[in-house]
Design a protein around this motif. Structure first.
Motif, mmCIF file in Angstrom:
data_model
loop_
_atom_site.group_PDB
_atom_site.id
_atom_site.type_symbol
_atom_site.label_atom_id
_atom_site.label_comp_id
_atom_site.label_asym_id
_atom_site.label_seq_id
_atom_site.Cartn_x
_atom_site.Cartn_y
_atom_site.Cartn_z
ATOM 1 N N ILE A 107 -50.084 7.478 16.198
ATOM 2 C CA ILE A 107 -48.870 7.989 16.838
ATOM 3 C C ILE A 107 -49.216 8.418 18.258
ATOM 4 N N ILE A 108 -48.445 7.939 19.212
ATOM 5 C CA ILE A 108 -48.655 8.293 20.616
ATOM 6 C C ILE A 108 -47.519 9.211 21.037
ATOM 7 N N PHE A 109 -47.889 10.450 21.460
ATOM 8 C CA PHE A 109 -46.870 11.398 21.916
ATOM 9 C C PHE A 109 -47.378 12.119 23.149
ATOM 10 N N GLY A 110 -46.469 12.780 23.830
ATOM 11 C CA GLY A 110 -46.829 13.505 25.041
ATOM 12 C C GLY A 110 -45.602 14.101 25.699
ATOM 13 N N THR A 111 -45.683 14.312 27.013
ATOM 14 C CA THR A 111 -44.564 14.871 27.778
ATOM 15 C C THR A 111 -44.366 14.065 29.050
ATOM 16 N N LYS A 112 -43.175 14.170 29.588
ATOM 17 C CA LYS A 112 -42.865 13.542 30.864
ATOM 18 C C LYS A 112 -41.951 14.487 31.634
ATOM 19 N N LYS A 150 -39.716 16.701 29.118
ATOM 20 C CA LYS A 150 -39.240 16.146 27.848
ATOM 21 C C LYS A 150 -40.411 15.711 26.976
ATOM 22 N N PHE A 151 -40.250 15.899 25.677
ATOM 23 C CA PHE A 151 -41.210 15.416 24.685
ATOM 24 C C PHE A 151 -41.009 13.912 24.522
ATOM 25 N N THR A 152 -42.114 13.170 24.501
ATOM 26 C CA THR A 152 -42.022 11.717 24.340
ATOM 27 C C THR A 152 -42.763 11.271 23.087
ATOM 28 N N LEU A 153 -42.237 10.260 22.466
ATOM 29 C CA LEU A 153 -42.869 9.634 21.306
ATOM 30 C C LEU A 153 -42.910 8.134 21.583
ATOM 31 N N PHE A 199 -43.851 6.787 24.296
ATOM 32 C CA PHE A 199 -43.393 6.670 25.681
ATOM 33 C C PHE A 199 -41.879 6.697 25.825
ATOM 34 N N VAL A 200 -41.171 7.115 24.793
ATOM 35 C CA VAL A 200 -39.712 7.240 24.843
ATOM 36 C C VAL A 200 -39.365 8.729 24.898
ATOM 37 N N PRO A 201 -38.711 9.178 25.979
ATOM 38 C CA PRO A 201 -38.335 10.598 26.054
ATOM 39 C C PRO A 201 -37.283 10.920 24.997
ATOM 40 N N LEU A 202 -37.563 11.958 24.182
ATOM 41 C CA LEU A 202 -36.660 12.281 23.088
ATOM 42 C C LEU A 202 -35.789 13.499 23.366
ATOM 43 N N PHE A 203 -36.385 14.639 23.725
ATOM 44 C CA PHE A 203 -35.591 15.845 23.946
ATOM 45 C C PHE A 203 -36.300 16.743 24.957
#
Length: 105
Positions: free
Chosen positions: A2-7, A37-40, A42-46
């Protein structure tokens, strides 16, 4: 895996003429909104962090402001009647909208 992060996203909300609390010059100040925003995958979610700040274009000083102060400054910039913006934490006036030419006597 799982790849997650922030943007981070930076929005310029308004350009206002205020008297700078740092240098004392009447100059343009940019009112900015920074959203993280939190990303999962590379897609910004919230968004999980939103901050507002003003920056003097003369000296570069930046001050954090609350959402309410940012709303007041936006209302001043559009000419709607509103209260005065205040600096964070100290309750002192941050800046006043500039009326007319301050150098004209």
């Amino acid at each position: 895996m799982i790849i997650f992060g922030t943007k981070g996203y930076l929005y310029q909300l308004a350009i206002l003429t205020l008297i700078c609390g740092q240098c004392g010059n009447p100059s343009a100040h940019t009112l900015r909104k920074r959203v993280t925003k939190f990303t999962l995958f590379f897609v910004p979610l919230f968004p999980f962090s939103t901050k507002f700040a003003t920056q003097c274009t003369f000296c570069g000083a930046e001050r954090q402001v609350t959402k309410e102060q940012a709303d007041q400054l936006m209302a001043q910039g559009t000419g709607q009647p509103s209260g005065q913006g205040y600096g964070p934490g100290n309750g002192q006036p941050y800046g006043q909208p500039q009326q007319g030419n301050p150098y004209q006597q």
